[in-house]
Scaffold this active site. Structure first.
Site, PDB file in Angstrom:
ATOM      1  N   LYS A  28       0.847  -1.182   0.000  1.00  0.00           N
ATOM      2  CA  LYS A  28       0.000   0.000   0.000  1.00  0.00           C
ATOM      3  C   LYS A  28       0.887   1.238   0.000  1.00  0.00           C
ATOM      4  CE  LYS A  28      -1.724   2.550   3.095  1.00  0.00           C
ATOM      5  NZ  LYS A  28      -1.569   3.878   2.393  1.00  0.00           N
ATOM      6  N   GLU A  73       9.346   0.927  11.367  1.00  0.00           N
ATOM      7  CA  GLU A  73      10.377   1.966  11.264  1.00  0.00           C
ATOM      8  C   GLU A  73       9.648   3.284  11.341  1.00  0.00           C
ATOM      9  OE1 GLU A  73      12.279   4.888  10.275  1.00  0.00           O
ATOM     10  OE2 GLU A  73      12.256   4.152   8.207  1.00  0.00           O
ATOM     11  N   GLU A 117       9.178  15.486  16.329  1.00  0.00           N
ATOM     12  CA  GLU A 117       9.604  15.386  14.939  1.00  0.00           C
ATOM     13  C   GLU A 117       8.825  16.389  14.095  1.00  0.00           C
ATOM     14  OE1 GLU A 117      10.664  11.813  11.920  1.00  0.00           O
ATOM     15  OE2 GLU A 117       8.638  11.753  12.750  1.00  0.00           O
ATOM     16  N   CYS A 157      13.386  10.596   8.101  1.00  0.00           N
ATOM     17  CA  CYS A 157      13.190  10.338   9.529  1.00  0.00           C
ATOM     18  C   CYS A 157      14.486  10.300  10.331  1.00  0.00           C
ATOM     19  CB  CYS A 157      12.429   9.020   9.715  1.00  0.00           C
ATOM     20  SG  CYS A 157      13.143   7.648   8.802  1.00  0.00           S
TER      21      CYS A 157
END
Length: 485
Positions: A179, A253, A386, A287
């Site tokens: 996906k 992750e 973040e 990231c």
């Protein structure tokens, strides 16, 4: 301008009419204009994809039962077909998410075929292990494919991250339902064209794009044996809860807030290109980037000035231009998110040393200037959460002990870097930082080494032999002493 239009989904080895009628429109991050559209998958499409993957895995001539060398032949053809489409892949990615073309060429062209070749050879070289038993006899340890894999990938490095998952999964003998993120689907459909050209067997790889709800449906689908997800920590927690309830293996992750620790002997100017790549690459949309810069107090002003100078002199522009170093963010929503953090950084007392707004010469596109905050407290929001954009927070420290404490005082633990003129000192410092990966005077995900995080940055590892193990299960066969002889 012509657009890229797809009317069918890649399911069961061919193009299949979707079950629904809704579509995903893709817009250029630079011009905000529509550049293509694809069908939006619905639950019935996931059912069909999982069923196809299930048949390909469980059937009499199942992909997992093929000899590794036979699978390798198909995957090498797949790698070749991806290489043929490499320049177009890089262009599509850059248009969709704003990745500068030179970065797309470095990440999105070479990594998918490289990983297919690496993992297919790794499996060919694997052999059953035979251990002498302590109680007599022999234990034979076999590595088998885990089954049908649900792979859910983000928009920031779409092809590179996709193949962190599907390359080892396919090499191991698993079948996959992928996906992709709605923001970056055009590259996924080009990849499907490569799969068709390579002759991947029916059901081995299936691609169904959609949003979060569709991803959640795939994660808990009864026909799935393993989930591999890259994305936000919040989404990862929800997936982990589902997989925990189902006792379903999962690799996550997730987010990061990594530290780039500048030691008092560092030559930042001499390493400025590597420093840029470790902190602001891909417009800050990676990231593992070191977005917290830890600087020694006795060099603090110098470090702030160096980083602010770097940010202020970066070329902002169309990501398809080869001189561009900072392109637009992926969407208006992402730009709004980043700008809200910039406002929060100023409200909390951070001092803007560079950037802080939108480029004056850009009236279209989701651009944000590379932004550097000085005088940031380790507890400020921009030092803890973040942001996923080109925003750096420079934090002072008094000595190495405090630098270690600040580096480790975060919910995350994914990447990081240490900057020093003494490699031995840098490696010794790196060993004190609680993170899954860290570099000395640079940062790069090498395909041979495991990549992943600790704490809120996820669980499990990708890349390296460890990335293959994630898609395998072990079977032990006990042989008695007589059989062993």
């Amino acid at each position: 301008m012509s657009t890229m239009e797809y009317d069918k989904l890649y399911v069961a080895g061919d193009w299949r009419t979707p079950a629904g009628s809704d579509r995903i429109d893709v817009r250029s991050a630079t011009t905000e204009e529509k550049i293509g559209s694809v069908p939006e998958g619905v639950e019935a499409d996931i059912d069909a994809a999982v069923d196809s993957a299930r048949r390909a895995f469980d059937g009499p001539d199942s992909w997992g039962n093929w000899e590794p060398a036979r699978r390798q032949e198909v995957l090498l053809r797949f790698a070749d077909e991806l290489e043929k489409r490499g320049p177009e892949t890089a262009s599509r990615v850059s248009q969709q998410n704003g990745m500068p073309i030179v970065v797309a060429e470095a990440f999105e062209i070479p990594f998918p075929p490289l990983l297919l070749r690496y993992y297919s050879q790794l499996v060919v070289d694997q052999a059953d292990e035979r251990r002498p038993g302590m109680l007599g006899g022999t234990a034979v340890i076999r590595r088998q494919p885990i089954g049908v894999v649900a792979a859910i990938v983000p928009w920031n490095v779409p092809q590179g991250i996709t193949f962190l998952k599907i390359a080892p999964a396919l090499a191991a003998g698993c079948t996959v339902v992928l996906k992709p993120a709605p923001e970056t689907v055009l590259d996924a459909f080009l990849m499907a064209e490569a799969a068709v050209a390579a002759g991947l067997p029916e059901g081995v790889l299936n691609i169904v794009p959609g949003g979060r709800e569709l991803g959640a449906y795939l994660v808990e689908h009864p026909g799935v044996d393993k989930v591999s997800f890259t994305g936000s920590t919040a989404a990862g927690r929800a997936i982990a809860e589902t997989c925990g309830r189902l006792l379903r293996p999962v690799t996550l992750e997730l987010g990061g807030k990594s530290a780039a620790i500048v030691l008092d002997d560092a030559d930042l100017l001499g390493n400025i290109e590597s420093f840029f790549a470790s902190t602001l690459l891909n417009n800050g949309q990676i990231c593992w980037l070191g977005t917290r810069i830890l600087a020694p107090q006795n060099r603090y002003s110098e470090v702030v000035d160096t980083i602010a100078g770097l940010a202020s002199n970066l070329v902002i522009g169309d990501p398809l231009e080869r001189t561009t170093q900072i392109g637009p963010l992926v969407s208006a929503r992402q730009r709004d998110r980043v700008e809200s953090y910039i406002a929060k950084g100023s409200a909390d007392g951070g001092r803007l040393a560079a950037g802080g707004g939108r480029p004056a010469d850009r009236d279209k596109g989701w651009f944000v200037q590379p932004t550097v905050f000085a005088d940031v407290d380790p507890n400020h929001t921009i030092a803890q959460e973040e942001i996923f954009g080109p925003v750096l927070a420079v934090i002072p420290y008094s000595d190495e002990a405090q630098a270690v404490q600040i580096a480790n005082d975060t919910d995350y633990g994914l990447g990081g870097s240490v900057w020093t003129a003494d490699m031995e000192r840098g490696e010794a410092f790196a060993r004190k930082v609680r993170t899954g990966t860290i570099g000395v005077n640079h940062y790069v995900n090498d395909p041979t080494a495991p990549f992943g995080g600790i704490k809120s940055s996820g669980m499990g590892r990708e890349l390296g032999p460890e990335g293959l193990v994630a898609f395998q299960t072990l079977q032990t066969i006990y042989l008695p002493p007589a059989a062993a002889n």
